[in-house]
Design a protein around this motif. Structure first.
Motif, PDB file in Angstrom:
ATOM      1  N   ARG A  87      36.410  50.140  60.152  1.00 41.83           N
ATOM      2  CA  ARG A  87      36.174  48.936  59.350  1.00 41.83           C
ATOM      3  C   ARG A  87      36.690  49.191  57.939  1.00 41.83           C
ATOM      4  N   ALA A  88      37.013  48.105  57.264  1.00 42.78           N
ATOM      5  CA  ALA A  88      37.449  48.158  55.863  1.00 42.78           C
ATOM      6  C   ALA A  88      36.634  47.131  55.097  1.00 42.78           C
ATOM      7  N   ILE A  89      36.134  47.535  53.944  1.00 46.15           N
ATOM      8  CA  ILE A  89      35.294  46.662  53.140  1.00 46.15           C
ATOM      9  C   ILE A  89      35.953  46.481  51.771  1.00 46.15           C
ATOM     10  N   ASN A  90      36.070  45.236  51.338  1.00 43.08           N
ATOM     11  CA  ASN A  90      36.626  44.938  50.024  1.00 43.08           C
ATOM     12  C   ASN A  90      35.805  45.674  48.973  1.00 43.08           C
ATOM     13  N   ALA A  91      36.491  46.413  48.103  1.00 45.79           N
ATOM     14  CA  ALA A  91      35.807  47.187  47.069  1.00 45.79           C
ATOM     15  C   ALA A  91      36.158  46.706  45.664  1.00 45.79           C
ATOM     16  N   GLY A  92      36.958  45.650  45.556  1.00 44.19           N
ATOM     17  CA  GLY A  92      37.210  45.083  44.238  1.00 44.19           C
ATOM     18  C   GLY A  92      38.663  44.804  43.928  1.00 44.19           C
ATOM     19  N   LEU A  93      38.842  44.189  42.782  1.00 44.66           N
ATOM     20  CA  LEU A  93      40.159  43.811  42.280  1.00 44.66           C
ATOM     21  C   LEU A  93      40.356  44.404  40.894  1.00 44.66           C
ATOM     22  N   GLY A  94      41.604  44.586  40.528  1.00 47.59           N
ATOM     23  CA  GLY A  94      41.921  45.040  39.181  1.00 47.59           C
ATOM     24  C   GLY A  94      43.243  44.465  38.741  1.00 47.59           C
ATOM     25  N   GLU A  95      43.389  44.285  37.446  1.00 51.64           N
ATOM     26  CA  GLU A  95      44.655  43.828  36.866  1.00 51.64           C
ATOM     27  C   GLU A  95      45.250  42.622  37.572  1.00 51.64           C
ATOM     28  N   VAL A  96      44.455  41.587  37.766  1.00 56.46           N
ATOM     29  CA  VAL A  96      44.949  40.350  38.365  1.00 56.46           C
ATOM     30  C   VAL A  96      45.663  39.548  37.278  1.00 56.46           C
ATOM     31  N   LYS A  97      46.895  39.145  37.569  1.00 59.86           N
ATOM     32  CA  LYS A  97      47.665  38.327  36.630  1.00 59.86           C
ATOM     33  C   LYS A  97      48.315  37.181  37.381  1.00 59.86           C
ATOM     34  N   PHE A  98      47.985  35.955  36.971  1.00 62.49           N
ATOM     35  CA  PHE A  98      48.626  34.766  37.523  1.00 62.49           C
ATOM     36  C   PHE A  98      49.872  34.516  36.687  1.00 62.49           C
ATOM     37  N   GLN A  99      51.038  34.517  37.325  1.00 64.23           N
ATOM     38  CA  GLN A  99      52.282  34.504  36.568  1.00 64.23           C
ATOM     39  C   GLN A  99      53.134  33.267  36.749  1.00 64.23           C
ATOM     40  N   SER A 100      53.031  32.623  37.909  1.00 63.74           N
ATOM     41  CA  SER A 100      53.881  31.472  38.171  1.00 63.74           C
ATOM     42  C   SER A 100      53.135  30.508  39.090  1.00 63.74           C
ATOM     43  N   PRO A 101      53.158  29.205  38.790  1.00 66.66           N
ATOM     44  CA  PRO A 101      52.455  28.256  39.655  1.00 66.66           C
ATOM     45  C   PRO A 101      53.149  28.133  41.013  1.00 66.66           C
ATOM     46  N   VAL A 102      52.343  27.810  42.011  1.00 65.42           N
ATOM     47  CA  VAL A 102      52.860  27.542  43.353  1.00 65.42           C
ATOM     48  C   VAL A 102      52.593  26.076  43.648  1.00 65.42           C
ATOM     49  N   LEU A 103      53.656  25.303  43.771  1.00 65.69           N
ATOM     50  CA  LEU A 103      53.528  23.880  44.079  1.00 65.69           C
ATOM     51  C   LEU A 103      53.183  23.688  45.547  1.00 65.69           C
ATOM     52  N   ALA A 104      52.456  22.633  45.824  1.00 63.39           N
ATOM     53  CA  ALA A 104      52.141  22.284  47.215  1.00 63.39           C
ATOM     54  C   ALA A 104      53.439  22.213  48.002  1.00 63.39           C
TER      55      ALA A 104
END
Length: 153
Positions: A87-104
Motif C-alpha cells: 500500500r502507499a499512503i499520501n504523505a504530503g505536498l511541497g513546493e506546489v506552483k500553479f504556472q499556467s491556466p488549463v482551459l476547458a
C-alpha cells in the motif's frame, strides 16, 4: 517501468525520470463536477458564456486544486508504485506552483521524476517525486509539485 523497478531496487532510480503519462483532456463536465463537490463555483470556472465575454482566457479554466488532484491517479496509471508495495499512503505536498491556466477542453500529461527515497524502518520507505503537469501545446506547465508517499512492504 522495467522489471527491475521494485521496492528493493527503487533507490537505484533516484534522480531519474520515471515516465510520462498519456494526454488527458480536462473537460468542462469535470470542472463542473469538481465545482459541485467542493462548492467552488467561481464564474471563471463554470460560467461558459461569461468567460467567453469577460475572461482574459476566452473560456473557463480548471481549478488549480482540480489539476492538483489529478496527480495521484495519473501517477498510478504511470506505474509509479514499485513492485512489492502492499500500500502507499499520501504523505504530503511541497513546493506546489500553479504556472499556467488549463482551459476547458485542453489536455494535460504528467512527467514524474523520483527525487528521493528515505527508509522509515524495516517495512516502510518515504518516496518523494517531482511532478510536472504539462499542457498540450504550451511551453509553461500547468503546475509543478513535489509529492511524498509512504510505501509499505
Amino acid at each position: 517501468m522495467t522489471a527491475r523497478y521494485s521496492l528493493d531496487t527503487v533507490v537505484d532510480f533516484v534522480s531519474q525520470e520515471i515516465g510520462v503519462t498519456d494526454w488527458q483532456a480536462v473537460e468542462q463536465a469535470t470542472i463542473d463536477q469538481f465545482a459541485s463537490a467542493t462548492g467552488d463555483r467561481q464564474w471563471i470556472h463554470v460560467d461558459v458564456e461569461r468567460c467567453r465575454q469577460e475572461s482574459p482566457f476566452g473560456g473557463p479554466i480548471a481549478h488549480g486544486f482540480l489539476l492538483l488532484s489529478l496527480l495521484a491517479p495519473m501517477q498510478m496509471r504511470l506505474g509509479l508504485m514499485p513492485s512489492g508495495v502492499s500500500r502507499a499512503i499520501n504523505a504530503g505536498l511541497g513546493e506546489v506552483k500553479f504556472q499556467s491556466p488549463v482551459l476547458a477542453g485542453e489536455s494535460v500529461r504528467l512527467r514524474v521524476t523520483l527525487e528521493s527515497i528515505e527508509p522509515k524502518g524495516a517495512d516502510r520507505l518515504l518516496m518523494v517525486t517531482r511532478n510536472v503537469l504539462e499542457v498540450q501545446g504550451k511551453d509553461k506547465p500547468a503546475l509543478t509539485a513535489s509529492m511524498a508517499a509512504m510505501l509499505y512492504r
